[in-house]
Design a protein around this motif. Structure first.
Motif, PDB file in Angstrom:
ATOM      1  N   ALA A 210       0.829  -1.207   0.000  1.00 41.90           N
ATOM      2  CA  ALA A 210       0.000   0.000   0.000  1.00 41.90           C
ATOM      3  C   ALA A 210       0.864   1.257   0.000  1.00 41.90           C
ATOM      4  CB  ALA A 210      -0.915  -0.006   1.224  1.00 41.90           C
ATOM      5  N   ALA A 211       1.994   1.233   0.734  1.00 46.01           N
ATOM      6  CA  ALA A 211       2.879   2.398   0.757  1.00 46.01           C
ATOM      7  C   ALA A 211       3.488   2.657  -0.609  1.00 46.01           C
ATOM      8  CB  ALA A 211       3.978   2.192   1.805  1.00 46.01           C
ATOM      9  N   THR A 213       2.291   1.699  -3.519  1.00 46.42           N
ATOM     10  CA  THR A 213       1.218   2.156  -4.414  1.00 46.42           C
ATOM     11  C   THR A 213       0.885   3.621  -4.173  1.00 46.42           C
ATOM     12  OG1 THR A 213       0.295  -0.094  -4.444  1.00 46.42           O
ATOM     13  CG2 THR A 213      -1.140   1.698  -5.164  1.00 46.42           C
ATOM     14  N   GLY A 214       0.826   4.019  -2.899  1.00 47.11           N
ATOM     15  CA  GLY A 214       0.521   5.411  -2.590  1.00 47.11           C
ATOM     16  C   GLY A 214       1.595   6.367  -3.069  1.00 47.11           C
ATOM     17  N   ILE A 215       2.873   6.003  -2.863  1.00 47.64           N
ATOM     18  CA  ILE A 215       3.962   6.884  -3.305  1.00 47.64           C
ATOM     19  C   ILE A 215       3.977   7.005  -4.819  1.00 47.64           C
ATOM     20  CG2 ILE A 215       6.469   7.099  -3.406  1.00 47.64           C
ATOM     21  CD1 ILE A 215       6.577   5.839  -0.627  1.00 47.64           C
ATOM     22  N   GLY A 217       1.431   6.505  -6.850  1.00 45.88           N
ATOM     23  CA  GLY A 217       0.236   7.226  -7.284  1.00 45.88           C
ATOM     24  C   GLY A 217       0.388   8.728  -7.130  1.00 45.88           C
ATOM     25  N   LEU A 218       0.908   9.168  -5.983  1.00 48.57           N
ATOM     26  CA  LEU A 218       1.130  10.593  -5.784  1.00 48.57           C
ATOM     27  C   LEU A 218       2.226  11.119  -6.710  1.00 48.57           C
ATOM     28  CD1 LEU A 218       0.882  10.762  -1.889  1.00 48.57           C
ATOM     29  CD2 LEU A 218      -0.779  11.587  -3.560  1.00 48.57           C
ATOM     30  N   VAL A 320       2.443   8.678   3.736  1.00 43.38           N
ATOM     31  CA  VAL A 320       1.970   7.434   3.127  1.00 43.38           C
ATOM     32  C   VAL A 320       2.291   6.249   4.030  1.00 43.38           C
ATOM     33  CG1 VAL A 320       2.343   5.844   1.211  1.00 43.38           C
ATOM     34  CG2 VAL A 320       2.015   8.273   0.758  1.00 43.38           C
ATOM     35  N   ALA A 324      -0.504   3.818   5.635  1.00 43.87           N
ATOM     36  CA  ALA A 324      -0.436   2.397   5.284  1.00 43.87           C
ATOM     37  C   ALA A 324      -0.462   1.536   6.538  1.00 43.87           C
ATOM     38  CB  ALA A 324       0.825   2.117   4.468  1.00 43.87           C
TER      39      ALA A 324
END
Length: 424
Positions: A210-211, A213-215, A217-218, A320, A324
């Motif tokens: 999740a971390a 993916t978040g990094i 994505g941003l 993030v 997460a």
């Protein structure tokens, strides 16, 4: 379906994957050949270019020897010597993995999935070796050894994802020797680690994923904003190159293939180490030093700014990592069911940081490489620094996120329940 039919379908699917992968570059190059050169240039040159782009996307290095006339026009003494081009357009890499995953899912639904996987791998290796042989000339020479190994590994990675997704656990009676080995391995893991250890490991994997993916994505959002904010500079680079309509379209398609690389570079910038556009250059949140670089229009969106802007960017992996950990904490606490939490939560948080660091480090490694002679042999982020920074930032933030949740409500003890019954 019998074994022969399964093998033929797997070979056909592998053939389509390689053909479409080469065709993604070959079609616009052929249009460029027809419109710009008026069929006066040998089309084989464009075929070789498309094959080389496909091989680069699969991790194959290309050795380039520029003609003397081109060397004289560039004015670079280093361009006279052969130099490697090693940077991979990750969009083509992702395409190969996706096609392999689709083939793996379909193969897993058949009885002879092992035959399908073996035939698909052999087909991919043979086709890529033949393509590399057809594209070799005095100017561009792909590595035949890498062409025989790396495209097969990329496709095999996709096949493995597809097979594991299609067959979450292969029964020993239907999976053959490999199925029995996988089942035995899973049984050994179940014996070695209890359900609490598996819960901690699962939380680390989910939180780290999740971390990352978040990094990413941003980073994609930030890259899009930078493209809009620097639209004038990008447009001026297009105009200065004087590519024409067809040439501009071909250049745009080529840049799209490198958009995933730029997203990873932006993520490296957010994490802290940044990336390089040539030896001696540094593009990071706290320092931006750029020398002469190719006039690619998309490079006009390279992130840069003052320290305040860079500091805000550094907050991204921290936030993030915190969210997460907060996301996976409730499920982990429930799985531990009253067991001591502090140690296991800290281990899970550290695992989130390690998973994020390894993933971003590998992505940084895949996205970097050489694009030209001399100082252009160093382009992209340093994977070791990206992995280290991401591990520390996400790991510390994940520990804070794990510690910030509320403790689960304690269940009433037996004595308390019995006292309540007596009161009634």
């Amino acid at each position: 379906m019998n074994r022969t039919t399964v093998a033929m379908l797997a070979a056909l699917e592998a053939l389509l994957a390689v053909a479409i992968g080469i065709g993604i570059s070959l079609v616009p190059l052929t249009i460029l050949w027809a419109v710009e050169s008026g069929f006066s240039v040998d089309w084989v040159l464009f075929w070789r270019g498309a094959v080389d782009i496909w091989l680069l996307g699969n991790g194959v290095d290309i050795e380039v020897t520029l003609p003397s006339a081109v060397v004289a026009s560039t004015g670079l003494a280093a361009a006279a010597d052969p130099f490697p081009v090693t940077i991979a357009p990750l969009a083509l890499t992702a395409f190969a993995v996706v096609m392999g995953a689709r083939a793996g899912i379909r193969a897993s639904a058949t009885r002879y999935w092992q035959t399908a996987v073996a035939v698909a791998l052999v087909t991919v290796v043979v086709l890529n070796v033949l393509a590399a042989l057809s594209s070799t000339d005095d100017t561009l020479r792909p590595s035949l050894l890498q062409a025989a190994v790396l495209p097969g590994l990329v496709y095999a990675f996709g096949l493995a994802i597809g097979v594991l997704r299609g067959r979450h656990r292969i029964p020993a009676g239907h999976g053959g020797t490999i199925g029995r080995l996988l089942t035995r391995l899973q049984d050994r893991l179940d014996e070695r680690f209890d359900r609490f250890d598996r819960a901690v490991a699962g939380a680390a994997l989910r939180g780290g994923g999740a971390a990352v993916t978040g990094i990413l994505g941003l980073s994609a959002v930030l890259l899009t904003l930078l493209l809009f904010l620097n639209f004038g500079l990008v447009t001026s680079l297009y105009q200065g190159a004087q590519l024409g309509v067809v040439g501009g379209a071909a250049t745009t398609l080529a840049q799209i293939a490198f958009v995933p690389n730029l997203v990873v570079w932006t993520a490296s910038w957010l994490v802290g180490p940044g990336f390089a556009l040539g030896a001696g250059s540094s593009i990071s949140p706290v320092n931006t030093v750029v020398g002469p670089i190719p006039g690619l229009p998309i490079l006009g969106a390279v992130p840069s700014g003052d320290f305040a802007f860079g500091f805000l960017g550094l907050l991204v992996p921290v936030l993030v990592g915190f969210f997460a950990a907060s996301l996976v904490r409730p499920r982990l606490v429930a799985a531990l069911s009253g067991r001591p939490l502090v140690g296991r939560l800290l281990v899970a948080a550290a695992g989130i940081g390690v998973v994020a660091g390894i993933s971003l480090g590998l992505l940084a490694w895949f996205s970097a490489g050489a694009i030209g002679p001399g100082r252009l042999g160093v382009v992209g982020p340093n994977p070791w620094l990206v992995g280290l920074f991401a591990t520390i930032e996400v790991g510390i933030a994940a520990m804070i996120g794990m510690a910030s949740g509320s403790r689960p409500a304690e269940t009433p003890t037996v004595s308390t329940l019995r006292t309540a019954d007596r009161v009634r």
